[in-house]
Design an enzyme around this catalytic site. Structure first.
Site, PDB file in Angstrom:
ATOM      1  N   LYS A   1     -32.683  96.407   9.921  1.00  0.00           N
ATOM      2  CA  LYS A   1     -32.829  96.024   8.520  1.00  0.00           C
ATOM      3  C   LYS A   1     -34.273  95.581   8.303  1.00  0.00           C
ATOM      4  O   LYS A   1     -34.750  94.646   8.949  1.00  0.00           O
ATOM      5  CB  LYS A   1     -31.861  94.887   8.185  1.00  0.00           C
ATOM      6  CG  LYS A   1     -32.031  94.380   6.767  1.00  0.00           C
ATOM      7  CD  LYS A   1     -30.951  93.397   6.376  1.00  0.00           C
ATOM      8  CE  LYS A   1     -31.188  92.868   4.984  1.00  0.00           C
ATOM      9  NZ  LYS A   1     -30.158  91.912   4.569  1.00  0.00           N
TER      10      LYS A   1
ATOM     11  N   LYS B   1     -31.303 100.281   7.192  1.00  0.00           N
ATOM     12  CA  LYS B   1     -31.428  99.842   5.804  1.00  0.00           C
ATOM     13  C   LYS B   1     -32.858  99.457   5.503  1.00  0.00           C
ATOM     14  O   LYS B   1     -33.421  98.699   6.296  1.00  0.00           O
ATOM     15  CB  LYS B   1     -30.502  98.640   5.596  1.00  0.00           C
ATOM     16  CG  LYS B   1     -30.618  97.998   4.260  1.00  0.00           C
ATOM     17  CD  LYS B   1     -29.720  96.797   4.179  1.00  0.00           C
ATOM     18  CE  LYS B   1     -30.027  96.083   2.873  1.00  0.00           C
ATOM     19  NZ  LYS B   1     -29.489  94.780   2.803  1.00  0.00           N
TER      20      LYS B   1
HETATM   21  C1  PBG Z   1     -28.405  89.987   2.462  1.00  0.00           C
HETATM   22  C2  PBG Z   1     -28.406  91.367   1.894  1.00  0.00           C
HETATM   23  C3  PBG Z   1     -29.405  91.944   1.114  1.00  0.00           C
HETATM   24  C4  PBG Z   1     -28.970  93.237   0.811  1.00  0.00           C
HETATM   25  C5  PBG Z   1     -27.725  93.401   1.408  1.00  0.00           C
HETATM   26  N1  PBG Z   1     -27.410  92.241   2.084  1.00  0.00           N
HETATM   27  C6  PBG Z   1     -30.648  91.381   0.562  1.00  0.00           C
HETATM   28  C7  PBG Z   1     -31.713  90.832   1.395  1.00  0.00           C
HETATM   29  O1  PBG Z   1     -31.771  90.988   2.621  1.00  0.00           O
HETATM   30  O2  PBG Z   1     -32.549  90.151   0.792  1.00  0.00           O
HETATM   31  C8  PBG Z   1     -29.720  94.233  -0.016  1.00  0.00           C
HETATM   32  C9  PBG Z   1     -28.944  95.353  -0.589  1.00  0.00           C
HETATM   33  C10 PBG Z   1     -29.625  96.150  -1.640  1.00  0.00           C
HETATM   34  O3  PBG Z   1     -30.831  95.982  -1.926  1.00  0.00           O
HETATM   35  O4  PBG Z   1     -28.935  96.986  -2.235  1.00  0.00           O
HETATM   36  N2  PBG Z   1     -27.203  89.318   2.186  1.00  0.00           N
END
Ligand code: PBG
Length: 327
Positions: A196, A249
């Protein structure tokens, strides 16, 4: 191998039926996971301005949405919660009557066959908007693990079919696996947000989930967009800790990472087609600059061709409809 003029590549592109037969990648409704945002209240359906078509739903209205998702044949949802209060420790994340816990129970009661995956993180629930326990400005890794494990367990107790830790703390998959196993949830799979990245593509999501950090950013735990060797190490560690599925991601700027992860580990790979990727398409389509249906299908087919087995996407309902029209 022959060459031109004996060989003509265009022969197999001549007709639609021929193109169908040689098509290497087919997007299917079974590949889709639809994200949902649950919020306290009754009869609430708040549009998310930066994400046209996406809403925050109170649990009663969420059931209508689940009904639609179910009838479209989308197999799974990924659930996020917006709590009614936030505190330093993010206690809303693991409260037995927390918003995600209530939403899971309601959906599973009405639609037992809809697979409910829960996002496990603290950032939506902490007053500071960070993904863990803070000491001054720093996120403490190890003390955060217990909170994440408690959160995952509370989702499992509420009836979640799978938990998806998105926090990027070191050791969290192991902590969650051990906690689940210790409470009898040995068959509950973990989908790890393994690679991520610290991405600007999450901007619209943070509006939807109210999870923008109050200071600083997430670069001390999310990955540097420049790195892919490191992504493989992250994925390897999550697999060693017990992850059943791994995730990359965002998706579009990281298609090479998806491909490398798939080739290296042969694990089921999920790709998250994130909020910013969605909003860019929606904005361009609203301006008439791109054809929404064609561009979405092309993007998702590309993500699948890169190696993703499943795609978490806000386009899922539209795609399910378009796929039905094709049949
Ligand atoms: C954290 C989380 C995020 C997303 C999914 N889970 C945001 C982040 O890490 O700030 C992002 C998903 C998206 O942008 O569609 N709980």
């Amino acid at each position: 191998m022959s060459t031109f003029p004996t060989l003509r590549m265009r022969r197999l592109r001549e007709t639609e039926v021929m193109r169908r037969m040689v098509r290497e990648t087919n997007l299917a409704v079974d590949d889709l996971i639809y994200p949902l945002f649950a919020i306290y209240g009754q009869d609430v359906k708040n549009p998310v301005p930066s994400m046209p078509g996406v809403y925050q739903f109170s649990v009663d209205r969420l059931l209508e949405e689940a009904q639609e998702i179910n009838s479209l044949g989308i197999p799974a949802v990924l659930l996020f919660g917006i709590p009614d209060h936030k505190d330093e420790a993010g206690s809303g994340a693991y409260a037995p009557e927390g918003i995600v816990q209530q939403a899971v129970r309601a959906i599973k009661k009405e639609y037992p066959h809809l697979l409910v995956i829960t996002d496990v993180c603290l950032c939506e629930y902490t007053s500071h908007g960070h993904c863990g326990v803070l000491d001054g400005g720093r996120i403490l890794n190890d003390p955060t693990l217990e909170f994440l494990a408690k959160t995952a367990l509370s989702h499992a107790v509420a009836g979640a079919d799978m938990v998806a830790p998105s926090d990027m703390m070191d050791g969290r998959v192991q902590a969650i696996r051990e906690k689940l196993d210790a409470h009898g949830f040995t068959n509950l799979p973990v989908m790890a947000y393994s690679a991520k990245y610290a991405s600007a593509f999450y901007g619209p999501f943070r509006d939807a989930a109210g999870s923008t950090p109050q200071f600083g950013d997430r670069r001390s735990h999310q990955m540097d967009p420049a790195n892919s060797e490191e992504a493989l190490r992250e994925v390897e560690l999550d697999i060693l800790e017990g992850a059943d599925l791994v995730m990359v991601k965002p998706a579009l700027a990281y298609l090479d990472v998806i491909r490398r992860v798939k080739e290296e580990f042969r694990y089921p790979v999920a790709a998250y087609n994130v909020s910013g990727e969605y909003s860019m398409v929606k904005a361009a389509a609203a301006n008439g600059w791109v054809e929404e249906k064609r561009i979405v299908m092309e993007i998702l087919t590309g993500i699948k061709r890169a190696g993703a087995d499943m795609i978490i996407t806000y386009h899922a309902k539209d795609v399910a409809r378009w796929l039905k029209e094709q049949d």
